[in-house]
Design a protein around this motif. Structure first.
Motif, PDB file in Angstrom:
ATOM      1  N   THR A   1      -6.900   7.229   1.700  1.00  0.00           N
ATOM      2  CA  THR A   1      -6.050   7.192   3.086  1.00  0.00           C
ATOM      3  C   THR A   1      -4.854   8.027   3.030  1.00  0.00           C
ATOM      4  O   THR A   1      -4.636   8.676   2.062  1.00  0.00           O
ATOM      5  CB  THR A   1      -5.905   5.865   3.106  1.00  0.00           C
TER       6      THR A   1
ATOM      7  N   LEU B   1       4.017  -0.008   2.813  1.00  0.00           N
ATOM      8  CA  LEU B   1       2.767   0.421   3.315  1.00  0.00           C
ATOM      9  C   LEU B   1       1.837   0.876   1.848  1.00  0.00           C
ATOM     10  O   LEU B   1       2.460   1.683   1.327  1.00  0.00           O
ATOM     11  CB  LEU B   1       2.742   1.214   4.105  1.00  0.00           C
TER      12      LEU B   1
ATOM     13  N   LEU C   1      -1.109   2.252   0.467  1.00  0.00           N
ATOM     14  CA  LEU C   1      -2.236   3.201   0.863  1.00  0.00           C
ATOM     15  C   LEU C   1      -3.326   3.127  -0.227  1.00  0.00           C
ATOM     16  O   LEU C   1      -3.193   3.655  -1.358  1.00  0.00           O
ATOM     17  CB  LEU C   1      -1.541   4.453   0.840  1.00  0.00           C
ATOM     18  N   ARG C   2      -4.545   2.772   0.326  1.00  0.00           N
ATOM     19  CA  ARG C   2      -5.516   2.680  -0.708  1.00  0.00           C
ATOM     20  C   ARG C   2      -6.098   4.048  -0.725  1.00  0.00           C
ATOM     21  O   ARG C   2      -5.708   4.863  -0.147  1.00  0.00           O
ATOM     22  CB  ARG C   2      -6.628   1.821  -0.109  1.00  0.00           C
TER      23      ARG C   2
ATOM     24  N   LEU D   1      -2.124   5.988  10.787  1.00  0.00           N
ATOM     25  CA  LEU D   1      -2.800   6.028   9.373  1.00  0.00           C
ATOM     26  C   LEU D   1      -4.185   6.661   9.914  1.00  0.00           C
ATOM     27  O   LEU D   1      -4.958   6.634  10.733  1.00  0.00           O
ATOM     28  CB  LEU D   1      -3.107   4.362   9.181  1.00  0.00           C
TER      29      LEU D   1
ATOM     30  N   GLU E   1      -3.544  -6.123   7.472  1.00  0.00           N
ATOM     31  CA  GLU E   1      -4.559  -4.950   7.237  1.00  0.00           C
ATOM     32  C   GLU E   1      -4.503  -4.038   8.343  1.00  0.00           C
ATOM     33  O   GLU E   1      -4.473  -4.486   9.598  1.00  0.00           O
ATOM     34  CB  GLU E   1      -5.957  -5.545   6.720  1.00  0.00           C
TER      35      GLU E   1
ATOM     36  N   TYR F   1      -2.691   2.182  -3.691  1.00  0.00           N
ATOM     37  CA  TYR F   1      -2.896   0.656  -3.848  1.00  0.00           C
ATOM     38  C   TYR F   1      -4.086  -0.057  -4.185  1.00  0.00           C
ATOM     39  O   TYR F   1      -5.030   0.534  -3.760  1.00  0.00           O
ATOM     40  CB  TYR F   1      -2.354  -0.007  -2.212  1.00  0.00           C
TER      41      TYR F   1
ATOM     42  N   SER G   1      -2.530   9.220  -0.001  1.00  0.00           N
ATOM     43  CA  SER G   1      -2.409   8.391  -1.470  1.00  0.00           C
ATOM     44  C   SER G   1      -2.966   9.181  -2.560  1.00  0.00           C
ATOM     45  O   SER G   1      -2.170   8.863  -3.651  1.00  0.00           O
ATOM     46  CB  SER G   1      -3.350   7.348  -1.042  1.00  0.00           C
TER      47      SER G   1
ATOM     48  N   ALA H   1      -5.020   0.437   5.073  1.00  0.00           N
ATOM     49  CA  ALA H   1      -3.718   0.121   4.073  1.00  0.00           C
ATOM     50  C   ALA H   1      -3.358  -1.163   4.198  1.00  0.00           C
ATOM     51  O   ALA H   1      -3.920  -1.977   5.362  1.00  0.00           O
ATOM     52  CB  ALA H   1      -2.746   1.129   4.648  1.00  0.00           C
ATOM     53  N   ARG H   2      -2.507  -1.710   3.276  1.00  0.00           N
ATOM     54  CA  ARG H   2      -1.837  -3.038   3.613  1.00  0.00           C
ATOM     55  C   ARG H   2      -0.448  -3.040   3.467  1.00  0.00           C
ATOM     56  O   ARG H   2       0.056  -2.485   2.818  1.00  0.00           O
ATOM     57  CB  ARG H   2      -2.473  -4.030   2.300  1.00  0.00           C
TER      58      ARG H   2
END
Length: 240
Positions: free
Chosen positions: A191, A185, A187-188, A202, A220, A155, A7, A209-210
């Motif tokens: 991640t 997807l 990605l925070r 992941l 989630e 994200y 990310s 991730a969401r």
């Protein structure tokens, strides 16, 4: 196919790529020289030097794709890293230098690919779910298509009570799904997504991730989540 899709490349209190050092070292194990694609930023030489400094600690040499014939360098690459920055500028340059098809073929043949931020966006089928401002206009939004679903690096969750009147990231991705039947997807920060053949996992930060799917509530997923089913779906763009 061997992919490592980050990310982000920087984290608070950490040096460049240091938050993902272990997974990068594992992903690039056995690689002597890495081809770096710096097109997402304007300063190609300085950007490449930053990557060189990190990779030196892993015993890996770095060559910038801008230092020679881009197609020739891509065709002979042992591994590829596409860095972050502006995704529109990056994609425009990939078209300008006619290297998209070559990179796609090399990665499909087993050459390890690593991306961060904009470089991660390039692994999706299109640029439609990026957060970037279109500072330049590429000939197409079509990207490398190394995975069949869409990605949204960096994200951000909605902030309760925020005074910002624009759409949240979740609202924008929901709008994408109103027009396209393709999972996204999110990605925070911290991640990453790792693909080895038909396996997709992941990793990274506990925030995870969401996953957004048309007709479903967002789901989630935490570190270690196995997301291989996303690789075999039949998805469609431009449907209502």
């Amino acid at each position: 196919m061997r992919l490592l899709l980050l990310s982000n490349s920087t984290a608070p209190g950490r040096g460049y790529l240091e938050h993902a050092r272990d997974v990068i070292a594992d992903h690039l194990r056995g690689v002597d020289e890495l081809l770096f694609v710096p097109y997402a930023l304007a300063g190609h030489a300085s950007y490449t030097a930053t990557v060189e400094a990190f990779m030196k600690g892993l015993g890996i040499r770095v060559r910038g794709i801008h230092t020679g014939d881009p197609r020739q360098l891509a065709a002979g690459a042992e591994a590829v890293f596409t860095g972050g920055g502006n995704s529109f500028r990056l994609l425009s340059a990939l078209y300008e230098h006619d290297v998209l098809a070559t990179l796609r073929e090399r990665v499909a043949a087993g050459v390890p690919y690593m991306g961060s931020s904009a470089g991660t966006n390039m692994a999706a089928p299109t640029l439609r779910t990026t957060n970037d401002m279109p500072i330049v206009q590429p000939p197409s939004f079509e990207t490398l298509g190394l995975v069949p679903f869409q990605l949204n690096p960096h994200y951000l969750d909605p902030i309760p009570g925020s005074s910002h009147m624009g759409e949240t990231r979740e609202e924008r991705l929901t709008q994408f799904l109103e027009e396209n039947d393709v999972p996204v997807l999110g990605l925070r920060e911290g991640t990453w997504l790792r693909r080895t053949g038909d396996t997709l996992e992941l990793g990274g930060a506990e925030s995870g991730a969401r996953l957004f799917r048309r007709g479903h509530e967002p789901a989630e997923h935490g570190p270690g989540a196995e997301l291989s089913e996303l690789l075999s779906g039949r998805y469609q763009f431009d449907v209502r």
